[in-house]
Design an enzyme around this catalytic site. Structure first.
Site, PDB file in Angstrom:
ATOM      1  CG  ASN A  32      -8.962  -0.869  11.727  1.00 36.14           C
ATOM      2  OD1 ASN A  32      -8.024  -1.574  11.364  1.00 36.14           O
ATOM      3  ND2 ASN A  32      -9.350   0.202  11.059  1.00 36.14           N
ATOM      4  CD  GLU A  71      -8.411   1.457   7.387  1.00 32.68           C
ATOM      5  OE1 GLU A  71      -8.552   0.590   8.266  1.00 32.68           O
ATOM      6  OE2 GLU A  71      -7.565   2.370   7.467  1.00 32.68           O
ATOM      7  CG  ASP A 118      -0.307  -0.442   2.503  1.00 33.93           C
ATOM      8  OD1 ASP A 118       0.934  -0.369   2.604  1.00 33.93           O
ATOM      9  OD2 ASP A 118      -1.020  -0.857   3.415  1.00 33.93           O
TER      10      ASP A 118
END
Ligand code: PGA
Length: 241
Positions: free
Chosen positions: A136, A143, A67
């Site tokens: 998370n 995400e 990324d």
């Protein structure tokens, strides 16, 4: 999913490095997706040591960064391009023609993502993807969301991620709000996945990873659908499982 729990961060880094070195020895042309962040720093150090001391040869190895922040140029000290150059690429004998990076400054991000997928395909796909895990549950910058995108794409970073990554910048305001990331499908297409995590801040995420549930709201849980995933964690990260 195979789990290996080791005592501490040093042991985790060494074990992960031996895992990667083993694959490079078996297949000198291995194509790997590589993470950034704090977790893999020790792994890169160990790989550099194995290269220097035992002549592990990276000259045919291909690497693809997982990324990149949107808006940071390659020479920005916090770009993932710069991170991988400084911590790994420049310290081993990787050939620049075998190193692939997403360009966070590309004028046409869709085209950049499409081209990246084509480059991965042209390399014959990824043999290994190495991952950290966000608190998370993000992997790469995938995400938590109602739906996840399969292929490399532009993504808005979660507020938790911006908060967590503020430590690398002068302030939270400086953390880019968006990134380019390999998609979940890109990751799951790899022959093997190695996920590493350390420290008690990751213990809740590791607990959720092993909750037995699969959800796009916890992207790492999608790894349960892959047949060859190794999760290497230290005792602190494992304290809730
Ligand atoms: P970290 O990041 O290694 O800096 O904890 C992991 C991640 O967010 O994927």
């Amino acid at each position: 999913m195979r789990v290996e729990i080791v005592k501490d961060y040093g042991k985790l880094s060494r074990k992960a490095a031996r895992f990667v070195a083993g694959l490079v020895e078996i297949n000198p042309q291995v194509a790997m997706g590589l993470p950034t962040g704090s977790t893999p720093l020790g792994l890169y150090e160990e790989l550099v040591d194995i290269h220097q001391e035992d002549d592990l040869d990276f000259s045919y190895v291909k690497i693809f960064d997982l990324d990149e922040y949107v808006g940071l140029s390659r020479d920005h000290s916090r770009s993932y391009y710069n991170y991988l150059q400084e911590n790994f690429v420049k310290k081993v004998n990787l050939k620049s023609r075998n190193t692939y990076f997403l360009d966070g400054k590309a004028p046409d991000k869709k085209e950049e993502c499409k081209k990246y997928e084509e480059k991965i395909l042209k390399a014959g796909g990824l043999d290994l993807v190495i991952l950290g895990i966000g608190r998370n549950g993000h992997i790469g910058f995938n995400e938590p969301a109602e739906e996840l995108l399969a292929r490399t794409h532009q993504v808005e970073l979660a507020s938790q991620t911006i908060e967590a990554n503020a430590r690398f910048f002068e302030s939270e305001d400086e953390v880019p709000q968006e990134a380019l990331t390999m998609g979940i499908g890109t990751i799951l297409n790899a022959d093997q996945v190695l996920l590493i995590a350390n420290g008690n801040s990751k213990a809740p995420a590791i607990e959720r990873l092993f909750s037995g549930k699969i959800s796009t709201k916890f992207p790492a849980s999608l790894l349960h659908t892959h047949p060859a995933v190794t999760v290497m964690i230290d005792q602190e990260a494992a304290e809730r499982i």
